[in-house]
Design a protein around this motif. Structure first.
Motif, PDB file in Angstrom:
ATOM      1  N   PRO A  42       0.820  -1.199   0.000  1.00  0.00           N
ATOM      2  CA  PRO A  42       0.000   0.000   0.000  1.00  0.00           C
ATOM      3  C   PRO A  42       0.862   1.260   0.000  1.00  0.00           C
ATOM      4  CG  PRO A  42       0.130  -0.873   2.216  1.00  0.00           C
ATOM      5  CD  PRO A  42       0.891  -1.823   1.327  1.00  0.00           C
ATOM      6  N   MET A  43       0.364   2.257  -0.651  1.00  0.00           N
ATOM      7  CA  MET A  43       1.045   3.549  -0.690  1.00  0.00           C
ATOM      8  C   MET A  43       0.798   4.290   0.623  1.00  0.00           C
ATOM      9  SD  MET A  43       2.682   3.889  -3.487  1.00  0.00           S
ATOM     10  CE  MET A  43       2.959   5.632  -3.597  1.00  0.00           C
ATOM     11  N   SER A  44       1.781   5.002   1.070  1.00  0.00           N
ATOM     12  CA  SER A  44       1.638   5.836   2.251  1.00  0.00           C
ATOM     13  C   SER A  44       2.218   7.200   1.924  1.00  0.00           C
ATOM     14  CB  SER A  44       2.350   5.204   3.448  1.00  0.00           C
ATOM     15  OG  SER A  44       3.713   5.065   3.176  1.00  0.00           O
ATOM     16  N   SER A  45       2.069   8.105   2.843  1.00  0.00           N
ATOM     17  CA  SER A  45       2.634   9.432   2.607  1.00  0.00           C
ATOM     18  C   SER A  45       3.637   9.744   3.706  1.00  0.00           C
ATOM     19  CB  SER A  45       1.538  10.490   2.565  1.00  0.00           C
ATOM     20  OG  SER A  45       0.812  10.476   3.767  1.00  0.00           O
ATOM     21  N   VAL A  46       4.705  10.402   3.313  1.00  0.00           N
ATOM     22  CA  VAL A  46       5.750  10.801   4.249  1.00  0.00           C
ATOM     23  C   VAL A  46       5.987  12.297   4.073  1.00  0.00           C
ATOM     24  CG1 VAL A  46       6.893   8.561   4.353  1.00  0.00           C
ATOM     25  CG2 VAL A  46       7.541  10.171   2.584  1.00  0.00           C
ATOM     26  N   TYR A  47       6.600  12.906   5.063  1.00  0.00           N
ATOM     27  CA  TYR A  47       6.910  14.329   4.996  1.00  0.00           C
ATOM     28  C   TYR A  47       8.409  14.502   4.817  1.00  0.00           C
ATOM     29  CZ  TYR A  47       2.178  15.344   6.469  1.00  0.00           C
ATOM     30  OH  TYR A  47       0.810  15.432   6.520  1.00  0.00           O
ATOM     31  N   THR A  53      10.840  25.347  -1.166  1.00  0.00           N
ATOM     32  CA  THR A  53       9.825  26.071  -0.386  1.00  0.00           C
ATOM     33  C   THR A  53      10.238  26.269   1.069  1.00  0.00           C
ATOM     34  OG1 THR A  53       8.685  24.014   0.153  1.00  0.00           O
ATOM     35  CG2 THR A  53       7.971  25.186  -1.844  1.00  0.00           C
ATOM     36  N   LYS A  54      11.326  25.628   1.486  1.00  0.00           N
ATOM     37  CA  LYS A  54      11.857  25.737   2.858  1.00  0.00           C
ATOM     38  C   LYS A  54      10.876  25.232   3.917  1.00  0.00           C
ATOM     39  CE  LYS A  54      15.528  27.970   1.435  1.00  0.00           C
ATOM     40  NZ  LYS A  54      16.652  27.205   1.034  1.00  0.00           N
ATOM     41  N   ARG A  55      10.120  24.196   3.577  1.00  0.00           N
ATOM     42  CA  ARG A  55       9.217  23.583   4.549  1.00  0.00           C
ATOM     43  C   ARG A  55       8.997  22.123   4.174  1.00  0.00           C
ATOM     44  NH1 ARG A  55       3.464  24.263   2.771  1.00  0.00           N
ATOM     45  NH2 ARG A  55       3.636  25.122   0.686  1.00  0.00           N
ATOM     46  N   LYS A  56       8.353  21.388   5.083  1.00  0.00           N
ATOM     47  CA  LYS A  56       8.094  19.977   4.834  1.00  0.00           C
ATOM     48  C   LYS A  56       6.883  19.822   3.935  1.00  0.00           C
ATOM     49  CE  LYS A  56      10.231  17.918   8.832  1.00  0.00           C
ATOM     50  NZ  LYS A  56      10.095  16.951   9.904  1.00  0.00           N
ATOM     51  N   GLU A  57       7.004  18.898   2.976  1.00  0.00           N
ATOM     52  CA  GLU A  57       5.915  18.618   2.056  1.00  0.00           C
ATOM     53  C   GLU A  57       5.526  17.153   2.153  1.00  0.00           C
ATOM     54  OE1 GLU A  57       7.087  19.674  -1.873  1.00  0.00           O
ATOM     55  OE2 GLU A  57       6.968  21.824  -1.484  1.00  0.00           O
TER      56      GLU A  57
END
Length: 153
Positions: A42-47, A53-57
């Motif tokens: 399964p796909m998951s999302s990470v930061y 942009t100098k921030r977490k995506e």
């Protein structure tokens, strides 16, 4: 997959008839993984931190990549092993390749033995285990000691 044309988090995979997964995933660079244990789903999302942009995506991440990152320990074990072997490598210069190979195999064996020793110390909750340098000194002192050979009649 083109390196710059593909957005971060994109992946592509193929599975062989033998059950081997070959996956390419775009992170900062393209990462290629082979696995017989896990799949892409399964796909998951990470930061991840984005330097533009100098921030977490939030980035989509296949299961095999997430498992690899979780079990990697922050540094590749092979790279760490090479680093530990070369910290205290045996100083041996020789034109004969087999002598250098022997010295390297002794260094690798001692380093691996020390890693297992540290794991045992950690599992037994011993905080003051010997360092790699002290272990190597002890082994070489014991190997070079001149003890008389005794035989049982």
């Amino acid at each position: 997959m083109e390196n710059k044309a593909v957005p971060r988090g994109t992946y592509d995979y193929v599975t062989s008839d033998d059950g081997i997964l070959a996956l390419r995933w775009k992170d900062n660079r393209i990462v290629t993984l082979l696995s017989t244990d896990m799949g892409a789903e399964p796909m998951s999302s990470v930061y991840w931190y984005c330097s533009d942009t100098k921030r977490k995506e939030q980035v989509s991440c296949p299961a095999v990549v997430k498992s690899y990152n979780a079990n990697m320990g922050g540094i590749d074990k092979r790279d760490k092993s090479d680093m530990l072997v070369h910290i205290y490598c045996t100083p041996m210069k020789s034109k004969r390749w087999y002598k250098r190979m022997f010295a390297y195999s002794v260094d690798v064996s001692l380093t691996n033995a020390w890693v297992f020793y540290r794991w045992d110390c950690k599992s037994l909750s011993l905080l003051d285990g010997l360092s790699l340098k002290k272990i190597r000194i002890q082994v070489f002192r014991e190997a070079s000691s001149q003890r008389p050979v005794t035989s049982n009649p």
